[in-house]
Scaffold this active site. Sequence first.
Site, mmCIF file in Angstrom:
data_model
loop_
_atom_site.group_PDB
_atom_site.id
_atom_site.type_symbol
_atom_site.label_atom_id
_atom_site.label_comp_id
_atom_site.label_asym_id
_atom_site.label_seq_id
_atom_site.Cartn_x
_atom_site.Cartn_y
_atom_site.Cartn_z
ATOM 1 N N ARG A 92 -130.923 92.801 -3.289
ATOM 2 C CA ARG A 92 -130.204 92.994 -4.547
ATOM 3 C C ARG A 92 -128.956 93.853 -4.330
ATOM 4 N NH1 ARG A 92 -133.334 95.638 -9.587
ATOM 5 N NH2 ARG A 92 -133.115 97.480 -8.254
ATOM 6 N N LYS A 194 -126.305 96.092 -10.203
ATOM 7 C CA LYS A 194 -126.778 97.461 -10.423
ATOM 8 C C LYS A 194 -125.609 98.411 -10.167
ATOM 9 C CE LYS A 194 -130.802 100.416 -9.614
ATOM 10 N NZ LYS A 194 -131.269 100.402 -11.012
ATOM 11 N N GLU A 228 -132.854 93.844 -22.428
ATOM 12 C CA GLU A 228 -133.323 95.009 -21.681
ATOM 13 C C GLU A 228 -132.857 96.280 -22.363
ATOM 14 O OE1 GLU A 228 -131.457 95.335 -17.811
ATOM 15 O OE2 GLU A 228 -129.546 94.621 -18.600
#
Length: 351
Positions: A92, A194, A228
């Site tokens: 990721r 992220k 989220e």
Amino acid sequence: MQSRFLYLTHTKQLFRNFKMAAFGTVFMPKMALSTFENGQWTDAATVSSDSIQLHPGAHVLHYSSTCFEGLKAFKHQDGSVHVFRMDQNVKRFAQSSNLLHLPQIDQRQVSDMILDIVAQFKDEIPEPPGSMYIRPTHFGTEAAVGKAAAPSASSMLYVLISPVGDYFAGGARPLRILLDETGMRCAPHMGMIKSGGNYASALGPILEAKEQVQADQILFCPNGDVQETGAANFILIDGNEVITKALSSEFLHGVTRDSVLEIAADLGMTVSERDLTVTELLERAAKPNVEAALSGTAAVLTSVGTLIHDGIEYKVGSGEHGPTTQKLRQALNQVQWGQTEDTHNWLTEVK
């Protein structure tokens, strides 16, 4: 020299009392670091973690070319140390770097940096439920304020580590979550990255929700689509079914989320990755045995007791900690702590 001595003394004092310190505020005195210059990565080095050298014109400071990861290393009863799902976090990390057009990372090098720096401080890893929190970070360093529409040609990558205790050392309580149908955590194409900017963009609404309705977090539901919170994935548990939004570019693909879903399947539960509307969420929340939870690396899996929508508070099930949520959290912890067989090969031992 005196400031260096004071820094190390302060760090050691903080570490001795890390159970008293806020999560992620105590750091080991060394970290792993590599830089991308002239089209290639330098060999990783172990350096002091108290500072880095950065030009004021660095790309990251002006155009937010930065991403990071969060994962943990755990000490088992036999004294061995294992990093949980490092391969997925590094994968990721590479994805975030690519989507931000940062120099492509060497995944093998990053994995080695993680294992090497954790190995140097194996003896400092707390016993469960404590762990060593690992924070790889990558950002653009090219000094070029004219590159607003161009990527940084150079970058820095480091791996910082922090001994941590239980995220809810004082005792976890069911969370209060505000449902927001008007805003988004971040731009849709940025959700699966992220990046620090995503967290910063959600901070204003979160602080407002805390002040106005005493909410712990906001669950972003643009146009009624449950996505989220500002820092965690959302999971709904209705009897034997676990419901969560299917993966898309709009939100972060949590490693803990994925782990919880796999464990739920192992336990014979039905896993439904699909769209979930606010209307359906509130209808299901009214049922007595329904549970809701937030998943993330730091807190693992945390019960949601109250949903707040249009000024009305809705209790989720009993409004207390859900037994299935606790069972899933315990099952995940048992793998991390080496108390049950690692059937998915999630653990990488630190030599």
